[in-house]
Design an enzyme around this catalytic site. Structure first.
Site, short mmCIF file in Angstrom:
data_model
loop_
_atom_site.label_atom_id
_atom_site.label_comp_id
_atom_site.label_asym_id
_atom_site.label_seq_id
_atom_site.Cartn_x
_atom_site.Cartn_y
_atom_site.Cartn_z
N CYS A 162 0.82 -1.25 -0.01
CA CYS A 162 0.04 0.15 0.08
C CYS A 162 0.91 1.36 0.08
O CYS A 162 2.15 1.36 0.67
CB CYS A 162 -0.85 -0.05 0.97
SG CYS A 162 -2.33 -1.33 1.35
N GLY A 210 1.30 -0.66 -4.92
CA GLY A 210 0.22 -1.38 -4.82
C GLY A 210 -0.71 -1.31 -5.96
O GLY A 210 -1.14 -0.31 -6.50
N ASN A 234 -0.91 1.82 5.47
CA ASN A 234 0.10 1.31 4.75
C ASN A 234 0.79 0.56 5.99
O ASN A 234 1.15 1.12 6.80
CB ASN A 234 1.20 2.09 4.17
CG ASN A 234 2.42 1.53 3.69
OD1 ASN A 234 3.33 2.06 3.74
ND2 ASN A 234 2.24 0.07 3.30
N GLY A 235 0.64 -0.83 6.05
CA GLY A 235 1.43 -1.55 6.90
C GLY A 235 0.59 -2.92 7.42
O GLY A 235 -0.51 -3.13 6.60
N TYR A 277 14.36 -2.51 -2.19
CA TYR A 277 13.26 -2.73 -3.36
C TYR A 277 12.02 -1.96 -3.23
O TYR A 277 11.46 -1.56 -4.49
CB TYR A 277 13.07 -4.21 -3.05
CG TYR A 277 12.00 -4.82 -4.12
CD1 TYR A 277 12.22 -4.71 -5.16
CD2 TYR A 277 10.56 -5.21 -3.41
CE1 TYR A 277 11.15 -5.32 -6.21
CE2 TYR A 277 9.52 -5.42 -4.38
CZ TYR A 277 10.02 -5.58 -5.59
OH TYR A 277 8.88 -6.06 -6.43
#
Ligand code: SF4
Length: 467
Positions: free
Chosen positions: A7, A35, A110-111, A254
């Site tokens: 996300c 995402g 996000n997470g 990444y």
């Protein structure tokens, strides 16, 4: 490479009604890499929320008509999502919108909460009914529950943060306020900046601030809550310093875009450093260094600079293969990697090639890339990986999988090299990770097994989806 971040979040607040939906749209475009499964925008038009969310890439979900139909407003939040269980579902699209006793809110996350199962069980036992399988709804439930007694939404969020464990970078919108929060360990990035008209934007990565013409102000501190209201920005820090920050090192290797700067460290510079360290740790007698697009390119450049071996464009990626790409079925016997990547014969034919990639998960993709290079005439292939071997799953918002799917869990480097079909294989050692960011602390649990939080007792990663 088949690892997904789960996300990207974005929020905007303007002094006067504006086309905030479009600002979020451009911000989400810059966060698309975080995402690709679904996305959504919620606009706040004088306390009334209007939204559009669906499965697909930002460019597929939104078109000119849809953006035109979103009202002008002073605030908006948006989200790009990758769900980890593969069960793509409209009901899991974010931002989540909730009506509660004191008003309504929209939440983008996000997470992944490492205590999501425990919290959800507790809520369900007290009568809560969940409409999604995402732990973002758990956060929304706890915040709205706290709001019943808290004097403000930010106080409710602060109280909720006392029981949330794990990774969460949040952007929350109430009728009057835009609120951002980063978990006390700072697993996932979150920053904010100023728009030329005096408005503010918050985003998962600084690349999204630049995309909308905002000037970067700073990252949120781990544990910080920022409140944007009436042109003022207020910071609450009662959760700061609670734990030693452990930002995710894999954001640098990444996940994040190389043009982003996270916690003061350029992602591009961290990747170059990874390549340089890799060249020192695992030198090779070779003629050319080739990176696997996209996230292996910066490390390949670093390897080339440190080793003195020329850098070459040896692999080309088809940029137009997205989520809607129809993968070939069995009957076509076509290789997906071949459709996404092709080797440049001119660069690799008759050469000893150092191939730099950012990780190996199952080894399947690396094996196919090595076949492409051999077919294009590469004489030798020396694979260098700008991360240590994956040995453990991630519980903080990525889909790094259970151990049985990680090739390094049951094979030595020599065995993996044989399986992949390369002459030699070298990974970045764990001891080099700290040098990527210059910070003595980070989360490296997928490599070391040293989790900064307790991890779920139910080890099925897909019990709930993350975001
Ligand atoms: Fe990042 Fe790995 Fe930690 Fe997950 S376990 S937060 S991917 S370093």
């Amino acid at each position: 490479m088949a690892i997904h971040e789960a996300c990207g979040v974005f929020g905007v607040v303007c002094p006067e009604p504006a086309d905030v939906g479009r600002i979020v749209y451009y911000g989400l475009y810059a966060l698309q890499h975080r995402g690709q499964e679904s996305c959504g925008i919620v606009v706040n038009d004088d306390g009334v929320f209007a939204s559009h969310k669906d499965l697909g890439l930002v460019g597929e979900v939104f078109n000119r008509d849809i953006l035109d139909r979103l009202p002008r407003g002073t605030m908006a939040v948006g989200h790009t999502r990758y769900g980890t269980t593969g069960a793509a579902s409209r009901r899991n699209c974010q931002p989540i919108e909730v009506n509660h006793q004191k008003g309504h809110m929209a939440l983008a996350h996000n997470g992944n909460l490492s205590n999501a199962a425990e919290l959800r069980d507790k809520l369900e036992l007290s009568g809560a009914i969940f409409h999604t399988t995402s732990d973002t709804e758990t956060i929304a439930y706890i915040v709205t529950g706290e709001r019943l007694t808290a004097p403000s939404i930010e106080e409710a969020l602060s109280r909720a943060m006392k029981c949330l464990e794990g990774a969460y970078s949040l952007v929350l919108m109430s009728p009057q306020k835009l609120i951002c929060a980063r978990d006390p360990r700072g697993f996932r990035p979150l920053c904010y900046g100023r728009l030329p008209d005096g408005g503010y934007v918050a985003a998962s990565e600084s690349c999204a601030l630049r995309a909308v013409g905002a000037e970067f102000i700073r990252d949120l501190e781990p544990g910080e809550i920022l409140i944007f209201q009436n042109g003022e920005v207020t910071s609450r820090r009662e959760h700061c310093g609670k734990y030693r920050p452990t930002p995710c090192i894999f954001e640098y290797i990444y996940f994040s875009r190389p043009d982003s700067v996270i916690d003061g460290v350029s992602v591009h510079a961290a990747r170059l450093r990874a390549g340089e360290l890799l060249a020192r740790e695992h030198p090779a007698e070779a003629d050319v260094v080739v990176g696997v697009p996209d996230s292996g390119l910066d490390a390949a450049l670093g390897y080339s600079r440190a080793s003195g071996i020329p850098y070459g464009i040896g692999l080309i990626k088809n940029k137009y293969i997205g989520r809607t790409f129809i993968a070939p079925g069995q009957e076509h016997r076509l290789d997906q990697v071949r459709l996404k990547l092709s080797a440049v014969e001119e660069t690799v034919a008759g050469k000893r090639v150092v191939l730099v990639d950012d990780s190996i998960v199952r080894g399947t993709t690396s094996g196919r890339i090595s076949s492409l290079l051999r077919e294009a005439g590469a004489r030798e292939i020396h694979l260098r990986v700008s991360a240590p071997p994956f040995l453990n799953p991630c519980y903080y918002g990525t889909d790094i999988d259970s151990q049985e799917n990680l090739i390094a869990c049951c094979h030595s480097s020599e065995e993996i090299a044989r399986v992949i079909g390369v002459d030699t294989l070298g990974y970045l050692p764990v001891s080099a990770l700290r040098q990527l960011t210059g910070s003595p602390f980070c989360c490296d649990a997928c490599f070391t097994g040293h989790y900064p939080t307790t991890v779920p007792s139910d080890l099925r990663k897909d019990r709930f989806e993350c975001c």
